[in-house]
Design a protein around this motif. Structure first.
Motif, PDB file in Angstrom:
ATOM      1  N   ASP A 113     -22.233  -3.408  -0.098  1.00  0.00           N
ATOM      2  CA  ASP A 113     -21.309  -3.326   1.050  1.00  0.00           C
ATOM      3  C   ASP A 113     -21.999  -2.833   2.317  1.00  0.00           C
ATOM      4  N   ARG A 114     -23.210  -2.337   2.164  1.00  0.00           N
ATOM      5  CA  ARG A 114     -23.929  -1.803   3.323  1.00  0.00           C
ATOM      6  C   ARG A 114     -24.693  -2.896   4.067  1.00  0.00           C
ATOM      7  N   TRP A 115     -24.938  -4.023   3.421  1.00  0.00           N
ATOM      8  CA  TRP A 115     -25.849  -5.027   3.977  1.00  0.00           C
ATOM      9  C   TRP A 115     -25.132  -6.340   4.268  1.00  0.00           C
ATOM     10  N   LEU A 116     -25.464  -6.902   5.421  1.00  0.00           N
ATOM     11  CA  LEU A 116     -24.962  -8.222   5.784  1.00  0.00           C
ATOM     12  C   LEU A 116     -26.136  -9.194   5.768  1.00  0.00           C
ATOM     13  N   PRO A 142     -24.019  -0.197  15.953  1.00  0.00           N
ATOM     14  CA  PRO A 142     -24.999  -0.209  17.064  1.00  0.00           C
ATOM     15  C   PRO A 142     -26.148  -1.179  16.818  1.00  0.00           C
ATOM     16  N   VAL A 143     -25.908  -2.451  17.048  1.00  0.00           N
ATOM     17  CA  VAL A 143     -26.886  -3.492  16.737  1.00  0.00           C
ATOM     18  C   VAL A 143     -27.699  -3.843  17.980  1.00  0.00           C
ATOM     19  N   TYR A 147     -31.575  -9.072   6.810  1.00  0.00           N
ATOM     20  CA  TYR A 147     -30.395  -8.262   6.512  1.00  0.00           C
ATOM     21  C   TYR A 147     -30.091  -7.334   7.675  1.00  0.00           C
ATOM     22  N   LEU A 148     -28.805  -7.056   7.853  1.00  0.00           N
ATOM     23  CA  LEU A 148     -28.345  -6.082   8.840  1.00  0.00           C
ATOM     24  C   LEU A 148     -27.777  -4.888   8.109  1.00  0.00           C
ATOM     25  N   ASP A 149     -28.286  -3.701   8.426  1.00  0.00           N
ATOM     26  CA  ASP A 149     -27.771  -2.452   7.864  1.00  0.00           C
ATOM     27  C   ASP A 149     -26.510  -2.088   8.632  1.00  0.00           C
ATOM     28  N   GLN A 162     -29.708  -1.317  11.989  1.00  0.00           N
ATOM     29  CA  GLN A 162     -31.086  -1.781  11.905  1.00  0.00           C
ATOM     30  C   GLN A 162     -31.138  -3.193  11.322  1.00  0.00           C
ATOM     31  N   VAL A 163     -32.003  -4.034  11.896  1.00  0.00           N
ATOM     32  CA  VAL A 163     -32.174  -5.408  11.432  1.00  0.00           C
ATOM     33  C   VAL A 163     -33.505  -5.510  10.683  1.00  0.00           C
ATOM     34  N   TYR A 164     -33.461  -6.124   9.489  1.00  0.00           N
ATOM     35  CA  TYR A 164     -34.659  -6.261   8.673  1.00  0.00           C
ATOM     36  C   TYR A 164     -34.915  -7.729   8.361  1.00  0.00           C
TER      37      TYR A 164
END
Length: 413
Positions: free
Chosen positions: A330-333, A277-278, A298-300, A305-307
């Motif tokens: 593996d959780r963060w893009l 859900p971005v 980073y994307l969670d 959530q976008v940081y």
């Protein structure tokens, strides 16, 4: 009898790829009980059409179409024009729909496209005065042009001696598929659209898009389609189909992915790939923001959530608030800034699409050299194009953000 009937002038502009001149015409008396189907039949009678196996359709100045139910459903899902709820040609009354002075279009045979310009007279008429009878259907009481015309009139004011008026230098906008003009279509209120989506209010969302020009905001409109399908499927299906067709035709960054996702929602099928859900507007801000302020973020992948990258620095956000991307890789893009090239291209495309030559040239000059973004922004603001530019640029940014996610196997919930 009181003057309660409309006087409707109908002129034949052309058909089968040919423009006619002078335009032949008929003036009809139309009563309170007459439907648009009655008027269509009367027009076809008056213009000597013996093959009635083709479709008839009226188009009003606000873009609404009046035709049979099946054709109306197809048009509601068409690629171009605003999303409009079609009107039943067999049920809608002419006098209840149109006011004196109204201009509308009648098209017979959607293949050969015999196109008629129709105008309601400013003064209502008494059928007994103009016809001598009170007919059960619309009936012409005056006419001209070679259909043939029994009096030999070739145009409305033909006196048999004067030469024919000069042909206009350009075809009528109806023949150029440029009518109704874009200015006649109300623009989309992006604030209302976003509030409706945020509130998950399907009725409000459908009201926000129906009858409005949405082509520069398809990514933003598409975000509300699944919610509308879930709450009001019958009303939302033609809207969804229209948005899918428009996305396919536009074929910009991220449009194909969104069209596929909406088609899945329409078919009640799950999305392919990893669904997150971005908020695409937040993601696009990090991807395409000022590179001098930040290198990315980073994307969670768990929460969407976008940081900004500063969120990883305890010195910037505090020891307890900082995110640890190393602990759960593996959780963060990782999100890297893309630079100003896409933004500059958006300005160039926006400039190219302006119909006013002088304005287009000023915009093109504004984006040359250093300081292009500031000059362009000031010019757009000065020309009252800020809302159009915001909708256009925001939609392209969201499309690129959606495409970025798809490249990483992610679909937007």
């Amino acid at each position: 009898m009181a003057r309660t009937w409309l006087s409707v002038t109908v002129e034949l502009l052309g058909g089968r790829g040919e423009e006619l001149w002078p335009w032949s015409g008929r003036i009809f008396a139309v009563g309170p009980s007459h439907t648009f189907m009655d008027l269509a039949n009367a027009i076809n009678d008056a213009f000597a059409r013996w093959d009635r196996s083709h479709l008839s359709m009226f188009t009003l100045a606000d873009g609404r179409v009046i035709t049979d139910e099946e054709t109306g459903t197809e048009i509601a899902g068409s690629i171009r024009g605003p999303i409009i709820a079609p009107i039943d040609i067999a049920a809608a009354k002419v006098t209840r729909t149109l006011e004196p002075g109204a201009e509308f279009q009648f098209t017979y045979d959607l293949g050969d496209a015999w196109t008629h310009r129709c105008v309601v007279g400013e003064v209502k008429v008494d059928p007994l005065e103009v016809l001598g009878i009170r007919p059960d259907a619309p009936l012409p009481y005056w006419g001209w042009g070679s259909i043939p015309d029994q009096y030999g009139r070739r145009w409305a004011a033909d006196d048999g001696e004067s030469p024919a008026p000069g042909k206009p230098s350009r075809p009528h906008p109806m023949l150029l598929h440029a009518w109704p003009a874009q200015v006649q279509m109300p623009g989309l209120d992006l604030s209302e659209l976003r509030e409706a989506i945020a509130a998950a209010d399907a009725a409000r969302f459908l009201a926000a898009v129906t009858g409005h020009d949405i082509d520069d905001a398809l990514q933003q409109v598409g975000a509300g389609i699944p919610m509308a399908l879930e709450q009001r499927r019958q009303e939302a299906e033609p809207v969804a189909l229209s948005v899918i067709n428009r996305l396919t035709w536009r074929d910009g960054a991220g449009d194909r992915m969104l069209a596929e996702d909406l088609l899945a929602a329409l078919r009640r099928e799950p999305l392919t790939g990893r669904v997150v859900p971005v908020a695409l507007d937040m993601l696009s801000t990090v991807l395409e923001g000022d590179p001098e302020l930040s290198a990315g973020g980073y994307l969670d992948l768990h929460t969407g959530q976008v940081y900004d990258e500063t969120a990883t620095d305890p010195m910037m956000v505090g020891e307890g608030a900082a995110i640890n991307v190393v602990e759960e890789p593996d959780r963060w893009l990782r999100l890297h800034r893309t630079g100003p090239r896409n933004g500059w291209r958006d300005m160039a495309v926006f400039a190219e699409r302006q119909h006013n030559d002088a304005l287009r040239e000023r915009l093109e000059r504004a984006i040359e050299g250093k300081g292009a973004f500031f000059r362009f922004r000031d010019l757009v603001h000065g020309e009252n194009l800020s809302e159009q530019w915001y909708a256009f640029s925001a939609d392209r940014q969201m499309g690129r953000a959606r495409e970025f996610l798809a490249d990483h196997g992610i679909r937007v919930a």
